[in-house]
Design an enzyme around this catalytic site. Sequence first.
Site, mmCIF file in Angstrom:
data_model
loop_
_atom_site.group_PDB
_atom_site.id
_atom_site.type_symbol
_atom_site.label_atom_id
_atom_site.label_comp_id
_atom_site.label_asym_id
_atom_site.label_seq_id
_atom_site.Cartn_x
_atom_site.Cartn_y
_atom_site.Cartn_z
ATOM 1 N N ARG A 61 0.845 -1.205 0.000
ATOM 2 C CA ARG A 61 0.000 0.000 0.000
ATOM 3 C C ARG A 61 0.883 1.259 0.000
ATOM 4 O O ARG A 61 0.571 2.249 -0.649
ATOM 5 C CB ARG A 61 -0.901 0.025 1.243
ATOM 6 N N GLN A 93 -10.836 9.584 7.349
ATOM 7 C CA GLN A 93 -10.744 8.162 7.658
ATOM 8 C C GLN A 93 -9.659 7.495 6.819
ATOM 9 O O GLN A 93 -9.361 6.319 7.033
ATOM 10 C CB GLN A 93 -12.099 7.492 7.372
ATOM 11 N N ASN A 94 -9.086 8.244 5.890
ATOM 12 C CA ASN A 94 -8.097 7.683 4.976
ATOM 13 C C ASN A 94 -6.707 7.703 5.597
ATOM 14 O O ASN A 94 -6.363 8.626 6.335
ATOM 15 C CB ASN A 94 -8.088 8.469 3.666
ATOM 16 N N ILE A 95 -5.897 6.707 5.249
ATOM 17 C CA ILE A 95 -4.536 6.641 5.784
ATOM 18 C C ILE A 95 -3.520 7.171 4.772
ATOM 19 O O ILE A 95 -2.323 7.157 5.042
ATOM 20 C CB ILE A 95 -4.177 5.207 6.225
ATOM 21 N N HIS A 111 -7.777 7.350 11.564
ATOM 22 C CA HIS A 111 -7.415 5.942 11.393
ATOM 23 C C HIS A 111 -5.925 5.738 11.153
ATOM 24 O O HIS A 111 -5.511 4.674 10.693
ATOM 25 C CB HIS A 111 -8.224 5.322 10.248
#
Length: 246
Positions: A61, A93-95, A111
């Site tokens: 990722r 909420q995205n990393i 998150h």
Amino acid sequence: MHSVQKGNIVILTGAGISAESGIRTFRAADGLWEEHHIEDVATPEGYRRNPELVQRFYNERRALLQTVAPNAAHQALARLEAEWPDRVTLITQNIDDLHERAGSHNVLHMHGELLKVRCPHSNQTVDWSGDLRTTDLCHCCQFPEPLRPHVVWFGEMPLLLDHIYQALSEASLFVAIGTSGNVYPAAGFVHEAAMHNAHTLEINLQPSEIRTHFDAHRYGPATQEVGAWVEELLTGLAGASIRQQG
């Protein structure tokens, strides 16, 4: 569209805003994330069972993140933060780091962040852009611990909730962009903001599971709808300023 000409804005973003940059959304319906079972790569139990698999998954990722770029929706929100006279807070909420790369500064990653790792004992975080191995150890403990991804897994508590609820309590406008509305506590943020008399808006590709809780809605691709909304908001602000001067 409800006219907001002043006050703090709080924006919640989910996977839908990054999807058009090429980051695949998490599909909870089939229990898979990038062809992996969620319990294997996104839970503390999965990490204990097979840390090599989990590290490899997040390494992939992390590598993918280097190949994508912020899209027009990320850029529009950075513009809003720069030009709005009051505070704009982004809760994501995205990393990924696409908000920051677009120019946003006031970003709360509830998150976690893919480009950070942390010590599981002290919770000290370290910037990390390359591969993470199970043999990479922290430097903060007397007995160094293996570093783990700085990502909130299922069963773990989201980060920065005190800051998030404080921002929600001071918002005049709350906007949810690209979120499913089925993951708590984020799905409850619209209620929290509304309790403090904020106007609420949903911008999504399609109606979310909590669409009836919002005062207003815009549906379509984030790269189109977010930019159009920001333009309307800032145009209204400019118009109000001209009227006041007159």
